[in-house]
Design a protein around this motif. Structure first.
Motif, PDB file in Angstrom:
ATOM      1  N   ILE A 333       0.831  -1.208   0.000  1.00  0.00           N
ATOM      2  CA  ILE A 333       0.000   0.000   0.000  1.00  0.00           C
ATOM      3  C   ILE A 333       0.861   1.252   0.000  1.00  0.00           C
ATOM      4  N   HIS A 334       1.948   1.223   0.811  1.00  0.00           N
ATOM      5  CA  HIS A 334       2.815   2.401   0.902  1.00  0.00           C
ATOM      6  C   HIS A 334       3.434   2.749  -0.450  1.00  0.00           C
ATOM      7  N   GLN A 336       2.478   1.981  -3.410  1.00  0.00           N
ATOM      8  CA  GLN A 336       1.539   2.261  -4.493  1.00  0.00           C
ATOM      9  C   GLN A 336       1.102   3.732  -4.498  1.00  0.00           C
ATOM     10  N   ARG A 337       1.258   4.409  -3.361  1.00  0.00           N
ATOM     11  CA  ARG A 337       0.781   5.789  -3.241  1.00  0.00           C
ATOM     12  C   ARG A 337       1.759   6.743  -3.921  1.00  0.00           C
ATOM     13  N   LYS A 338       1.190   7.619  -4.734  1.00  0.00           N
ATOM     14  CA  LYS A 338       2.005   8.620  -5.412  1.00  0.00           C
ATOM     15  C   LYS A 338       2.591   9.615  -4.428  1.00  0.00           C
ATOM     16  N   ASN A 340       3.930   8.961  -1.732  1.00  0.00           N
ATOM     17  CA  ASN A 340       5.184   8.382  -1.216  1.00  0.00           C
ATOM     18  C   ASN A 340       6.206   8.183  -2.328  1.00  0.00           C
TER      19      ASN A 340
END
Length: 367
Positions: A333-334, A336-338, A340
């Motif tokens: 999840i971490h 995949q986030r733009k 981050n």
């Protein structure tokens, strides 16, 4: 012998004197004188002859000395010629030995050349007898280099993860950030480090191949259960009437679905490959299978290069603070986030601390 300077006296017998006359005495004296002169002349001639004999003797001696000198010279010359001939004979023997060695070297070279030619001929026969495969023309390429698909097994250390992004720009951005803090909830987080994945790939491989005397390769096989197929082939090729012999091993090649049979004796395989096509009873019918030589390859030269995976990132320093499945979900999840720096993920592989895992890379392209 008389001497003309000596005096002599004549004793006359009175009786004889009375009988001989004076004239007879004078005649006798004259005879003796002539005899004396004759003796003197003979003596002189004898002296001349003696001197001539001495001169002749001296001449013969001189000739003998010259002959002896000539004989000694000839003897020395003859001995020198003998020594020269002996030296020439020794030299000729050495040259003969060298020639014999050279002939032996040439014969050995010829044998090696013949063996090499035979080996190449076998290779040609093998190349013309490879298992048949359908060939499809897919267009031309700008390079004639042989293309080989890479398959690299990458061992992973415990507490690491591999993330493959769909876009290599995302992977490059994650690498540029280097350190990442992943929140685990309840104000708890872990610090990770992003590293490049570098693989060692073969660039140039040189293989020396030779025909195995104990193996055969069987192709053109029907689709059927593996164990049954292997049993049927082993039974068929173990029989003498089929040209076979005692089988040591029979195995299926998973990539080509061909079968390799190993014989105990080394004189069986060649006879079978010379015939090439064999009728074997499979699936209750006699089917034609193709028997070709089997190549043993030895790597004689290897050059490697370092390849960088452009879309894959290695995450290190992952502690085992929770269940692997839960931690894997939070990590995915971490990244995949733009916000981050991440993006769409194609594959994610996590190896917890103390675990053992390997990743398989195929078709790796170098950076």
């Amino acid at each position: 012998m008389f001497n003309d300077e000596e005096d002599f006296s004549l004793v006359v017998d009175e009786k004889t004197a009375s009988k001989d006359s004076l004239e007879d005495i004078k005649a006798s004296i004259d005879r003796y004188k002539r005899r004396h002169e004759q003796l003197i002349q003979e003596q002189q001639e004898l002296r001349v002859l003696t001197e001539q004999q001495r001169e002749t003797t001296r001449e013969f001696r001189r000739r003998s000395d010259r002959l002896l000198q000539d004989l000694e010279k000839d003897q020395r010359s003859y001995e020198q010629q003998i020594e020269d001939r002996k030296a020439e004979a020794v030299l000729m023997q050495q040259e003969e030995k060298e020639l014999l060695k050279e002939i032996q070297r040439v014969e050995e070279a010829l044998k090696e050349e013949e063996a090499q030619n035979q080996h190449l001929q076998q290779q040609v026969e093998v190349f013309t007898a490879v298992p048949e495969r359908p060939v499809v023309f897919v267009g031309t390429k700008g390079s004639n280099a042989f293309q080989m698909k890479s398959r690299v097994v990458y061992p992973m250390e415990g507490g690491t993860a591999l993330v493959t992004f769909e876009d290599e720009v995302v992977a490059s951005r994650i690498l540029d950030m280097k350190e990442h803090r992943v929140a685990l909830g309840s104000e708890c987080s872990i610090a990770l480090e992003a590293r490049r994945v570098q693989l060692v790939l073969p660039q140039l491989v040189e293989i020396d191949s030779e025909v195995s005397p104990r193996h055969i390769l069987i192709s053109n096989l029907p689709k059927m259960e593996t164990e049954t197929l292997l049993n049927k082939l082993e039974i068929h090729f173990s029989k003498k009437r089929h040209g076979g012999g005692e089988v040591e091993k029979c195995e299926l090649l998973p990539d080509s679905e061909d079968v390799v049979i190993t014989f105990v004796e080394s004189d069986v395989a060649r006879g079978l490959t010379e015939r090439e096509h064999h009728q074997v009873e499979l699936q209750r019918t006699r089917q034609s299978v193709r028997v070709t030589p089997f190549l043993n390859g030895t790597i004689t030269g290897l050059q490697t290069r370092v390849a960088v995976c452009r879309r894959t990132v290695l995450l290190t320093g992952i502690p085992g603070v929770m269940e692997p499945e839960s931690l894997l979900d939070l990590l995915e999840i971490h990244f995949q986030r733009k916000a981050n720096g991440g993006g769409e993920i194609e594959a994610f592989l996590y190896n917890p601390p103390g675990g053992r895992s390997s990743a398989l890379f195929e078709g790796v392209s170098a950076a």
